[in-house]
Design a protein around this motif. Sequence first.
Motif, PDB file in Angstrom:
ATOM      1  N   LEU A  81      -6.446  -2.655  -0.227  1.00  0.00           N
ATOM      2  CA  LEU A  81      -5.525  -3.761  -0.496  1.00  0.00           C
ATOM      3  C   LEU A  81      -6.113  -4.774  -1.469  1.00  0.00           C
ATOM      4  O   LEU A  81      -5.387  -5.442  -2.185  1.00  0.00           O
ATOM      5  CB  LEU A  81      -5.169  -4.484   0.803  1.00  0.00           C
ATOM      6  N   MET A  82      -7.429  -4.888  -1.467  1.00  0.00           N
ATOM      7  CA  MET A  82      -8.081  -5.908  -2.295  1.00  0.00           C
ATOM      8  C   MET A  82      -8.569  -5.363  -3.634  1.00  0.00           C
ATOM      9  O   MET A  82      -9.200  -6.079  -4.397  1.00  0.00           O
ATOM     10  CB  MET A  82      -9.232  -6.536  -1.509  1.00  0.00           C
ATOM     11  N   VAL A  83      -8.284  -4.091  -3.916  1.00  0.00           N
ATOM     12  CA  VAL A  83      -8.643  -3.481  -5.198  1.00  0.00           C
ATOM     13  C   VAL A  83      -7.356  -3.282  -5.988  1.00  0.00           C
ATOM     14  O   VAL A  83      -6.455  -2.569  -5.546  1.00  0.00           O
ATOM     15  CB  VAL A  83      -9.374  -2.136  -4.986  1.00  0.00           C
ATOM     16  N   ARG A  84      -7.245  -3.897  -7.134  1.00  0.00           N
ATOM     17  CA  ARG A  84      -6.009  -3.921  -7.927  1.00  0.00           C
ATOM     18  C   ARG A  84      -5.455  -2.520  -8.205  1.00  0.00           C
ATOM     19  O   ARG A  84      -4.275  -2.284  -8.072  1.00  0.00           O
ATOM     20  CB  ARG A  84      -6.280  -4.666  -9.252  1.00  0.00           C
ATOM     21  N   ARG A  85      -6.301  -1.590  -8.593  1.00  0.00           N
ATOM     22  CA  ARG A  85      -5.826  -0.263  -9.020  1.00  0.00           C
ATOM     23  C   ARG A  85      -5.204   0.555  -7.892  1.00  0.00           C
ATOM     24  O   ARG A  85      -4.373   1.422  -8.147  1.00  0.00           O
ATOM     25  CB  ARG A  85      -6.970   0.529  -9.642  1.00  0.00           C
ATOM     26  N   VAL A  86      -5.613   0.321  -6.660  1.00  0.00           N
ATOM     27  CA  VAL A  86      -5.107   1.131  -5.548  1.00  0.00           C
ATOM     28  C   VAL A  86      -4.353   0.302  -4.513  1.00  0.00           C
ATOM     29  O   VAL A  86      -4.051   0.800  -3.429  1.00  0.00           O
ATOM     30  CB  VAL A  86      -6.260   1.914  -4.862  1.00  0.00           C
ATOM     31  N   SER A  87      -4.040  -0.945  -4.828  1.00  0.00           N
ATOM     32  CA  SER A  87      -3.423  -1.832  -3.838  1.00  0.00           C
ATOM     33  C   SER A  87      -2.053  -1.331  -3.375  1.00  0.00           C
ATOM     34  O   SER A  87      -1.726  -1.432  -2.191  1.00  0.00           O
ATOM     35  CB  SER A  87      -3.320  -3.256  -4.379  1.00  0.00           C
ATOM     36  N   GLY A  88      -1.260  -0.787  -4.270  1.00  0.00           N
ATOM     37  CA  GLY A  88       0.058  -0.272  -3.886  1.00  0.00           C
ATOM     38  C   GLY A  88      -0.044   0.944  -2.974  1.00  0.00           C
ATOM     39  O   GLY A  88       0.667   1.052  -1.969  1.00  0.00           O
ATOM     40  N   LEU A  89      -0.945   1.839  -3.309  1.00  0.00           N
ATOM     41  CA  LEU A  89      -1.147   3.034  -2.488  1.00  0.00           C
ATOM     42  C   LEU A  89      -1.719   2.671  -1.119  1.00  0.00           C
ATOM     43  O   LEU A  89      -1.307   3.234  -0.098  1.00  0.00           O
ATOM     44  CB  LEU A  89      -2.070   4.010  -3.221  1.00  0.00           C
TER      45      LEU A  89
END
Length: 141
Positions: A81-89
């Motif tokens: 959740l706190m990593v921009r690239r994988v937040s949606g996943l």
Amino acid sequence: MTASAPSANFSTAAAHTPGKIRNRVLWTLQIVLGLFFIIASGGPKLVIPNTLMENAPENLTIPIGLLIFIGVAEVAGGIGLMVRRVSGLAAAGLSVLTVLAAATQAFIADKPAMAIFPLVLAAIFAWIAYERRDTITALVR
């Protein structure tokens, strides 16, 4: 005069990017919920799984290996959740995880009133995943 159609070169990622205020609200929710899942939800399942099994009778029907797997999924989702690239996943995955937690509370633990909190979290995570769908499509490409 005729109205012109929107340009076909319009970036789809820009169309899905939330506004400035909504982006701040999303990041605040993502950080708070991410820390919650790392520290309060998934962390104890990894650090002290035997104590959790003894103190929570509804967990007695869940094998300890599954409890540790759930803890790993929660911690990974909280970090994601706190990593921009994988937040949606990560939000989509946590939405599924919290729906399953609600089902566990309602049917296995036989406490349907306890299923409300995970369902609210599932709705929040689904909204975050929807707003961060540009990160999901970027991962697919």
